[in-house]
Design an enzyme around this catalytic site. Structure first.
Site, PDB file in Angstrom:
ATOM      1  N   ASP A 120       1.053  23.467   1.862  1.00  0.00           N
ATOM      2  CA  ASP A 120       1.827  23.054   0.681  1.00  0.00           C
ATOM      3  C   ASP A 120       3.268  22.680   1.010  1.00  0.00           C
ATOM      4  O   ASP A 120       4.168  22.854   0.187  1.00  0.00           O
ATOM      5  CB  ASP A 120       1.801  24.154  -0.404  1.00  0.00           C
TER       6      ASP A 120
ATOM      7  N   LYS B  11       2.917  17.654   2.574  1.00  0.00           N
ATOM      8  CA  LYS B  11       2.312  16.705   3.540  1.00  0.00           C
ATOM      9  C   LYS B  11       1.815  15.450   2.842  1.00  0.00           C
ATOM     10  O   LYS B  11       1.913  14.354   3.367  1.00  0.00           O
ATOM     11  CB  LYS B  11       1.123  17.361   4.269  1.00  0.00           C
TER      12      LYS B  11
ATOM     13  N   GLY C 170      -4.852  20.773  -1.314  1.00  0.00           N
ATOM     14  CA  GLY C 170      -4.421  20.156  -2.570  1.00  0.00           C
ATOM     15  C   GLY C 170      -3.137  19.419  -2.280  1.00  0.00           C
ATOM     16  O   GLY C 170      -2.131  20.043  -1.954  1.00  0.00           O
ATOM     17  N   HIS C 171      -3.191  18.104  -2.299  1.00  0.00           N
ATOM     18  CA  HIS C 171      -2.026  17.298  -1.931  1.00  0.00           C
ATOM     19  C   HIS C 171      -1.560  16.503  -3.144  1.00  0.00           C
ATOM     20  O   HIS C 171      -2.346  15.786  -3.757  1.00  0.00           O
ATOM     21  CB  HIS C 171      -2.373  16.352  -0.780  1.00  0.00           C
TER      22      HIS C 171
ATOM     23  N   GLN D 150      -3.648  21.886   5.359  1.00  0.00           N
ATOM     24  CA  GLN D 150      -3.159  23.251   5.594  1.00  0.00           C
ATOM     25  C   GLN D 150      -1.874  23.218   6.440  1.00  0.00           C
ATOM     26  O   GLN D 150      -1.096  22.286   6.316  1.00  0.00           O
ATOM     27  CB  GLN D 150      -4.236  24.135   6.240  1.00  0.00           C
TER      28      GLN D 150
HETATM   29  P1  GDP Z   1       0.778  19.575   0.553  1.00  0.00           P
HETATM   30  O1  GDP Z   1      -0.432  20.414   0.362  1.00  0.00           O
HETATM   31  O2  GDP Z   1       1.491  19.858   1.839  1.00  0.00           O
HETATM   32  O3  GDP Z   1       0.522  18.108   0.380  1.00  0.00           O
HETATM   33  O4  GDP Z   1       1.795  19.984  -0.598  1.00  0.00           O
HETATM   34  P2  GDP Z   1       1.448  20.233  -2.157  1.00  0.00           P
HETATM   35  O5  GDP Z   1       1.316  18.923  -2.813  1.00  0.00           O
HETATM   36  O6  GDP Z   1       0.361  21.216  -2.317  1.00  0.00           O
HETATM   37  O7  GDP Z   1       2.753  20.982  -2.622  1.00  0.00           O
HETATM   38  C1  GDP Z   1       4.022  20.430  -2.517  1.00  0.00           C
HETATM   39  C2  GDP Z   1       4.647  20.360  -3.925  1.00  0.00           C
HETATM   40  O8  GDP Z   1       6.025  20.043  -3.812  1.00  0.00           O
HETATM   41  C3  GDP Z   1       4.048  19.242  -4.767  1.00  0.00           C
HETATM   42  O9  GDP Z   1       4.027  19.647  -6.100  1.00  0.00           O
HETATM   43  C4  GDP Z   1       5.005  18.082  -4.550  1.00  0.00           C
HETATM   44  O10 GDP Z   1       5.007  17.160  -5.631  1.00  0.00           O
HETATM   45  C5  GDP Z   1       6.311  18.815  -4.462  1.00  0.00           C
HETATM   46  N1  GDP Z   1       7.337  18.180  -3.637  1.00  0.00           N
HETATM   47  C6  GDP Z   1       7.203  17.481  -2.476  1.00  0.00           C
HETATM   48  N2  GDP Z   1       8.415  17.138  -1.993  1.00  0.00           N
HETATM   49  C7  GDP Z   1       9.323  17.639  -2.868  1.00  0.00           C
HETATM   50  C8  GDP Z   1      10.760  17.634  -2.906  1.00  0.00           C
HETATM   51  O11 GDP Z   1      11.441  17.117  -2.040  1.00  0.00           O
HETATM   52  N3  GDP Z   1      11.340  18.264  -3.970  1.00  0.00           N
HETATM   53  C9  GDP Z   1      10.621  18.863  -4.948  1.00  0.00           C
HETATM   54  N4  GDP Z   1      11.283  19.449  -5.940  1.00  0.00           N
HETATM   55  N5  GDP Z   1       9.286  18.909  -4.938  1.00  0.00           N
HETATM   56  C10 GDP Z   1       8.646  18.304  -3.904  1.00  0.00           C
HETATM   57  P1  IMO Z   2      -2.844  22.259   1.794  1.00  0.00           P
HETATM   58  O1  IMO Z   2      -3.510  21.182   2.614  1.00  0.00           O
HETATM   59  C1  IMO Z   2      -2.042  26.499   1.156  1.00  0.00           C
HETATM   60  C2  IMO Z   2      -5.140  29.304   2.428  1.00  0.00           C
HETATM   61  C3  IMO Z   2      -5.805  30.124   1.331  1.00  0.00           C
HETATM   62  C4  IMO Z   2      -6.105  31.393   2.091  1.00  0.00           C
HETATM   63  C5  IMO Z   2      -6.478  30.888   3.483  1.00  0.00           C
HETATM   64  C6  IMO Z   2      -7.975  30.761   3.712  1.00  0.00           C
HETATM   65  O2  IMO Z   2      -2.738  21.945   0.350  1.00  0.00           O
HETATM   66  O3  IMO Z   2      -1.555  22.666   2.423  1.00  0.00           O
HETATM   67  P2  IMO Z   2      -9.802  29.022   2.873  1.00  0.00           P
HETATM   68  O4  IMO Z   2     -10.247  28.665   1.492  1.00  0.00           O
HETATM   69  O5  IMO Z   2      -9.254  27.865   3.646  1.00  0.00           O
HETATM   70  O6  IMO Z   2     -10.832  29.782   3.653  1.00  0.00           O
HETATM   71  O7  IMO Z   2      -8.586  30.056   2.646  1.00  0.00           O
HETATM   72  O8  IMO Z   2      -5.884  29.613   3.604  1.00  0.00           O
HETATM   73  N1  IMO Z   2      -5.179  27.842   2.243  1.00  0.00           N
HETATM   74  C7  IMO Z   2      -4.121  27.110   1.860  1.00  0.00           C
HETATM   75  N2  IMO Z   2      -2.886  27.488   1.461  1.00  0.00           N
HETATM   76  N3  IMO Z   2      -2.349  25.189   1.242  1.00  0.00           N
HETATM   77  C8  IMO Z   2      -3.577  24.794   1.650  1.00  0.00           C
HETATM   78  O9  IMO Z   2      -3.892  23.498   1.860  1.00  0.00           O
HETATM   79  C9  IMO Z   2      -4.544  25.770   1.941  1.00  0.00           C
HETATM   80  N4  IMO Z   2      -5.842  25.733   2.348  1.00  0.00           N
HETATM   81  C10 IMO Z   2      -6.200  27.008   2.550  1.00  0.00           C
HETATM   82  O10 IMO Z   2      -4.940  30.331   0.241  1.00  0.00           O
HETATM   83  O11 IMO Z   2      -4.934  32.155   2.222  1.00  0.00           O
HETATM   84 MG    MG Z   3      -1.245  21.738  -1.028  1.00  0.00          MG
END
Ligand code: GDP
Ligand code: IMO
Ligand code: MG
Length: 429
Positions: free
Chosen positions: A13, A16, A40-41, A223
């Protein structure tokens, strides 16, 4: 060579999806190499918010190929749903490919994920309950079902039957739970397979042909390094290799890579259980969680929050060969009196270490050592000119650079694509 890897440097999270989206504007191919719909991206472009789990975030740059490699575990039900939702938002799947060697997640994997977690009691990993671990277990045990099998009626039927027999024995005899029915699963999943059939290809072949032509390829990791099965906080990790998984997970050689972009947030978050030395369980943690809307895309769980940890960043840098840093969400820290970065861990005997320990017992005894910097009150949202930032925010950035010794590709001050401050053209340098 022409490949760039994007990989999370913390516990997932990091943003990416957002970085992959903006870097892929200059690429011909975007390729996911591991994980599944545990990811979840979020990508925000103008006033639209796109949520991806299996589909590579680079799909939004639609004239390019977006592929799911063989290292990904694919839940066909979830992929079909995700594709439908994205199509409704106007996303084109004309150039979308799925590896014929990708493993398939089936309902028995999800059931087993739940049962395994339940049986761990207090020692749960806190998985996303998407069947990720059990699907990778089957792959390694050589009983997995691949996309090539799913789309062949007789092969799918035979493999599903054999697998269900052994899984149902496990469900009933070991876990005293209900068995699953063959007919229901077969009918539903064979149908998903047929819907996905036009997208199923030998993706390694396509990728290597493009690399030979000089096409730019973005390798998209899911991840993060601290969730890597080998290099993360084992056993509180996922079951794949965000670190280096692109070679086996896509069928390309390591020579395909030119640079590795590590993505980090300006603080740290974690979902699920496991060690988190800089965790903040106080008002400051709540403040950052609210300001950063830190709730999971997949499970909606509140994310655990902590200060930025340079020990983690340096560990990530070493094990993944990170060459450049994309720093996100610095805007979230506006309004704090002071900000901290962990520079080392102190052991009970007073010794300070700056390497991430493998032993969870040692880690448990570690106390983070911080450098404290003045915070800033002014909002950074929309401030895409760093020279207009308050000095304290610029100092924070400088400190990260000094501690990691990494060049910044970008610094981001908001979730939208146009809130990314690009500091280096990764494809030219
Ligand atoms: P990922 O799994 O690495 O793709 O990241 P996620 O999408 O799960 O979580 C990142 C969260 O931060 C999302 O809700 C993005 O929209 C948000 N985000 C990304 N870059 C920024 C930033 O520079 N500032 C803020 N406030 N939010 C951001
Ligand atoms: P993105 O790509 C954050 C975490 C789960 C748990 C551990 C194992 O959005 O960054 P699993 O279901 O993979 O066997 O769970 O890994 N986890 C993540 N945490 N972002 C993710 O993906 C994750 N994918 C798995 O919360 O701790
Ligand atoms: Mg994510």
């Amino acid at each position: 060579m022409t490949g760039v890897v994007v990989v999370g440097m913390q516990w997932g999270d990091e943003g990416k999806g957002k970085i992959t989206d903006f870097l892929s504007q200059k690429t011909q191919i975007v390729a996911r190499y591991q994980g599944g719909d545990n990811a979840g991206h979020t990508v925000e472009v103008d006033d639209k918010v796109y949520k991806m789990r299996l589909v590579p975030s680079g799909i939004l740059n639609s004239e390019k190929i977006a592929m799911i490699g063989n290292g990904v575990v694919v839940n066909p039900q979830s992929l079909v749903k995700e594709m439908a939702a994205l199509k409704e938002q106007g996303v084109s799947f004309e150039n979308f490919k799925i590896s014929n060697r990708a493993q398939v997640i089936l309902p028995y994997h999800i059931k087993l994920d739940g049962l395994q977690e339940e049986s761990k009691g207090q020692h749960k990993i806190g998985t996303t309950n998407r069947g990720i671990g059990p699907a990778y277990m089957d792959k390694v045990a050589r009983v997995g079902i691949r996309m090539a099998d799913l789309i062949e009626k007789d092969t799918f039927a035979a493999k599903l039957k054999a697998n269900l027999e052994s899984k149902n024995r496990e469900f009933t005899q070991l876990y005293h739970s209900e068995p699953l029915e063959f007919a229901d699963i077969f009918a539903e999943y064979y149908e998903y397979g047929q819907q996905l059939r036009p997208y199923v290809w030998d993706t390694s072949k396509i990728l290597n042909e493009e690399l030979t032509k000089g096409s730019k390829v973005l390798f998209e990791g899911a991840q993060g390094i601290m969730l890597d099965i080998d290099h993360g906080t084992y056993p509180f990790v996922t079951s794949s290799n965000p670190v280096g998984g692109f070679t086996a997970g896509l069928g390309v050689g390591p020579t395909a890579i030119k640079r590795v972009v590590g993505v980090a947030k300006a603080y740290t978050s974690r979902v699920g259980a496991g060690p988190f030395p800089t965790e903040l369980t106080d008002d400051t943690g709540d403040f950052i969680r609210d300001a950063g809307h830190e709730y999971g895309v997949v499970t909606k769980r509140p994310r655990r929050i902590g200060w930025l940890d340079a020990v983690v960043l340096k560990h990530a840098q070493r094990v993944a060969g990170i060459t450049d840093l994309a720093l996100n969400s610095i805007d979230v820290l506006s309004g704090l009196d002071e900000v901290k970065i962990c520079t080392g861990y102190q052991l009970p005997n007073g010794q300070i270490i700056d390497e991430y320990p493998a032993s969870l017992n040692v880690l448990d005894q570690c106390r983070p050592v911080y450098v404290t910097l003045p915070g800033w009150q002014e909002p950074l949202r929309g401030l895409t000119d760093i020279t207009k930032w308050p000095q304290a925010a610029r100092n924070y950035l400088e400190k990260i650079k000094e501690l990691t010794n990494l060049d910044f590709v970008s610094v981001s001050v908001g979730p939208n694509r146009d809130e990314t401050i690009v500091l280096k053209d990764i494809w030219e340098n």
